[in-house]
Motif scaffolding. Sequence first.
Motif, PDB file in Angstrom:
ATOM      1  N   ALA A 151       0.860  -1.191   0.000  1.00  0.00           N
ATOM      2  CA  ALA A 151       0.000   0.000   0.000  1.00  0.00           C
ATOM      3  C   ALA A 151       0.899   1.244   0.000  1.00  0.00           C
ATOM      4  N   PRO A 152       0.356   2.417  -0.363  1.00  0.00           N
ATOM      5  CA  PRO A 152       1.210   3.621  -0.421  1.00  0.00           C
ATOM      6  C   PRO A 152       1.938   3.922   0.890  1.00  0.00           C
ATOM      7  N   ASP A 153       1.358   3.512   2.039  1.00  0.00           N
ATOM      8  CA  ASP A 153       2.072   3.738   3.310  1.00  0.00           C
ATOM      9  C   ASP A 153       2.953   2.530   3.675  1.00  0.00           C
ATOM     10  N   PHE A 154       3.155   1.634   2.697  1.00  0.00           N
ATOM     11  CA  PHE A 154       4.013   0.444   2.828  1.00  0.00           C
ATOM     12  C   PHE A 154       3.420  -0.634   3.719  1.00  0.00           C
ATOM     13  N   SER A 155       2.144  -0.490   4.093  1.00  0.00           N
ATOM     14  CA  SER A 155       1.502  -1.599   4.811  1.00  0.00           C
ATOM     15  C   SER A 155       1.136  -2.681   3.802  1.00  0.00           C
ATOM     16  N   LEU A 156       0.726  -3.833   4.337  1.00  0.00           N
ATOM     17  CA  LEU A 156       0.380  -4.980   3.487  1.00  0.00           C
ATOM     18  C   LEU A 156      -0.942  -4.708   2.772  1.00  0.00           C
ATOM     19  N   ASP A 157      -1.004  -5.027   1.468  1.00  0.00           N
ATOM     20  CA  ASP A 157      -2.235  -4.830   0.696  1.00  0.00           C
ATOM     21  C   ASP A 157      -2.732  -6.201   0.211  1.00  0.00           C
ATOM     22  N   PRO A 158      -3.564  -6.878   1.022  1.00  0.00           N
ATOM     23  CA  PRO A 158      -3.991  -8.240   0.654  1.00  0.00           C
ATOM     24  C   PRO A 158      -4.704  -8.288  -0.698  1.00  0.00           C
ATOM     25  N   GLY A 159      -5.417  -7.199  -1.050  1.00  0.00           N
ATOM     26  CA  GLY A 159      -6.121  -7.161  -2.341  1.00  0.00           C
ATOM     27  C   GLY A 159      -5.136  -7.233  -3.499  1.00  0.00           C
ATOM     28  N   ALA A 160      -4.010  -6.553  -3.367  1.00  0.00           N
ATOM     29  CA  ALA A 160      -3.001  -6.572  -4.437  1.00  0.00           C
ATOM     30  C   ALA A 160      -2.413  -7.982  -4.564  1.00  0.00           C
ATOM     31  N   VAL A 161      -2.217  -8.652  -3.429  1.00  0.00           N
ATOM     32  CA  VAL A 161      -1.701 -10.029  -3.483  1.00  0.00           C
ATOM     33  C   VAL A 161      -2.728 -10.918  -4.184  1.00  0.00           C
ATOM     34  N   ALA A 162      -4.011 -10.736  -3.814  1.00  0.00           N
ATOM     35  CA  ALA A 162      -5.083 -11.569  -4.406  1.00  0.00           C
ATOM     36  C   ALA A 162      -5.037 -11.467  -5.929  1.00  0.00           C
ATOM     37  N   ALA A 163      -4.826 -10.235  -6.428  1.00  0.00           N
ATOM     38  CA  ALA A 163      -4.859 -10.014  -7.882  1.00  0.00           C
ATOM     39  C   ALA A 163      -3.686 -10.692  -8.586  1.00  0.00           C
ATOM     40  N   ALA A 164      -2.637 -11.012  -7.847  1.00  0.00           N
ATOM     41  CA  ALA A 164      -1.437 -11.599  -8.481  1.00  0.00           C
ATOM     42  C   ALA A 164      -1.425 -13.127  -8.426  1.00  0.00           C
ATOM     43  N   LEU A 165      -2.382 -13.707  -7.712  1.00  0.00           N
ATOM     44  CA  LEU A 165      -2.364 -15.172  -7.557  1.00  0.00           C
ATOM     45  C   LEU A 165      -2.881 -15.865  -8.809  1.00  0.00           C
ATOM     46  N   GLY A 166      -2.317 -17.004  -9.116  1.00  0.00           N
ATOM     47  CA  GLY A 166      -2.776 -17.784 -10.267  1.00  0.00           C
ATOM     48  C   GLY A 166      -2.457 -19.245 -10.034  1.00  0.00           C
ATOM     49  N   PRO A 167      -2.761 -20.090 -11.023  1.00  0.00           N
ATOM     50  CA  PRO A 167      -2.507 -21.525 -10.841  1.00  0.00           C
ATOM     51  C   PRO A 167      -1.023 -21.847 -10.657  1.00  0.00           C
ATOM     52  N   GLN A 168      -0.153 -20.944 -11.125  1.00  0.00           N
ATOM     53  CA  GLN A 168       1.291 -21.193 -11.007  1.00  0.00           C
ATOM     54  C   GLN A 168       1.873 -20.709  -9.687  1.00  0.00           C
ATOM     55  N   THR A 169       1.037 -20.075  -8.850  1.00  0.00           N
ATOM     56  CA  THR A 169       1.590 -19.508  -7.613  1.00  0.00           C
ATOM     57  C   THR A 169       1.920 -20.616  -6.613  1.00  0.00           C
ATOM     58  N   ALA A 170       3.202 -20.741  -6.292  1.00  0.00           N
ATOM     59  CA  ALA A 170       3.608 -21.749  -5.311  1.00  0.00           C
ATOM     60  C   ALA A 170       3.687 -21.143  -3.915  1.00  0.00           C
ATOM     61  N   ALA A 171       4.035 -19.852  -3.844  1.00  0.00           N
ATOM     62  CA  ALA A 171       4.265 -19.252  -2.529  1.00  0.00           C
ATOM     63  C   ALA A 171       4.152 -17.737  -2.599  1.00  0.00           C
ATOM     64  N   VAL A 172       3.900 -17.168  -1.417  1.00  0.00           N
ATOM     65  CA  VAL A 172       3.933 -15.710  -1.243  1.00  0.00           C
ATOM     66  C   VAL A 172       4.940 -15.462  -0.130  1.00  0.00           C
ATOM     67  N   ILE A 173       5.891 -14.557  -0.376  1.00  0.00           N
ATOM     68  CA  ILE A 173       6.849 -14.219   0.703  1.00  0.00           C
ATOM     69  C   ILE A 173       6.448 -12.873   1.282  1.00  0.00           C
TER      70      ILE A 173
END
Length: 402
Positions: A151-173
């Motif tokens: 997020a702009p204040d550098f906090s975690l943005d779960p929505g942005a992570v959600a948008a990047a997930l796909g069948p190839q996603t093995a992990a989120v760091i």
Amino acid sequence: MPVATAVKANLERSSWIRRMFEDGRALKAEFGEENVYDFSLGNPDLEPPKAFLDALKDAVGSPEQGMHAYMPNAGFPSARAAMAEKISSEHGVAASAEDVILTVGAAGALNVVLKTVLNPGDEVVVIRPYFAEYGFYISNHGGVMRTVDAAPDFSLDPGAVAAALGPQTAAVIINTPNNPSGRVYDRPSLEKLAAVLTAHGQACGRAPYLILDEPYRDIVYDGLAAPPVIDAYPESIVVSSFSKTLSIPGERLGYVGVNPAIADKALLMAGLTMANRILGFVNAPALVQRAAAASWKARADVARYERRRTMLAGVLRIAQIEHAKPEGAFYLFCKVPEGGPASAGGRDVAFAMHLKGFHILAVPGEGFGYPGWFRLSYCVPERTIEDSAVAWAEAVRNWRSI
Ligand SMILES: Cc1ncc(COP(=O)(O)O)c(C=O)c1O
């Protein structure tokens, strides 16, 4: 060519780090250490706590046979049990020794985890700005790094992570407290992330691992505590080390701990243990495992980092440099001030080069996937911060007038 193409490409990608390091050495040789304000390296300069040094002496002096021998690749059972106690107390899970392996630092731990879980082409989501080494570690094991913005204040943005997930996603760091932003992710955002990952796993049949990288867990300020994380999502793995909290980065001790409820645990632990071996680490250093197992509750003098943070923030305020709210770790992530020359490269690189003219060393944001910003580490004596004040003010004034 003496090196592989991928190694050559990596050398080029990280050439600014080497350049910064070499230029810093040259400046120190020419003008004297005390006249160079080196905020570039996150190398803890505090001494380890007495409890650790005493435990290390005890281990060195122990008459027990086999103190320096090979051991099970996962580590000494007593050290695994101590780390399980640590993880349980920090994350609200009931971890046991079988859920933990000792590693060569958090860096070794991340490589062990990625080696164990990635198939070629698998994606690993990381949050921008990110620890520069993630890209190298992921590609070490055939993975592809996929970045999403904090997020702009550098906090975690779960929505942005959600948008990047796909069948190839093995992990989120995720990395909290964060290098370079100093942000500590709050519990509600971590719970939202857990919900996002759970929903994705149910929808596509592949639950991504959540890899929590937390070597700065105990370095937090203003009375804040880093919340538990791995209890919120079964498929989670914590990676950490004693580099920062015991101030022993050169001793290379870290660990991997899995959520006790993680799926296929026996196979995963067997994989992690084997990766520890075949990556060539074999096992984490023996004496330090013993010493940390006996002293992990001790801390380096974290209050000093907090004082330095406040001092450096004061210096930057006077110089009119904006920075992210520093809640933990020992970095200030700062915005390149307005002004400066038109340059072909990034403004952050140009500003870091400009700062060198005033004997200040900083790391451009480009290295963290975040151009336009730069990172300062305050693992430096208080004197360096105080003495740098005039140079900062001059450097910014000069930059604005170009
Ligand atoms: C975010 C992050 N992860 C991992 C590491 C690796 O630490 P270690 O010294 O434990 O290997 C570092 C080191 O600076 C770091 O900043």
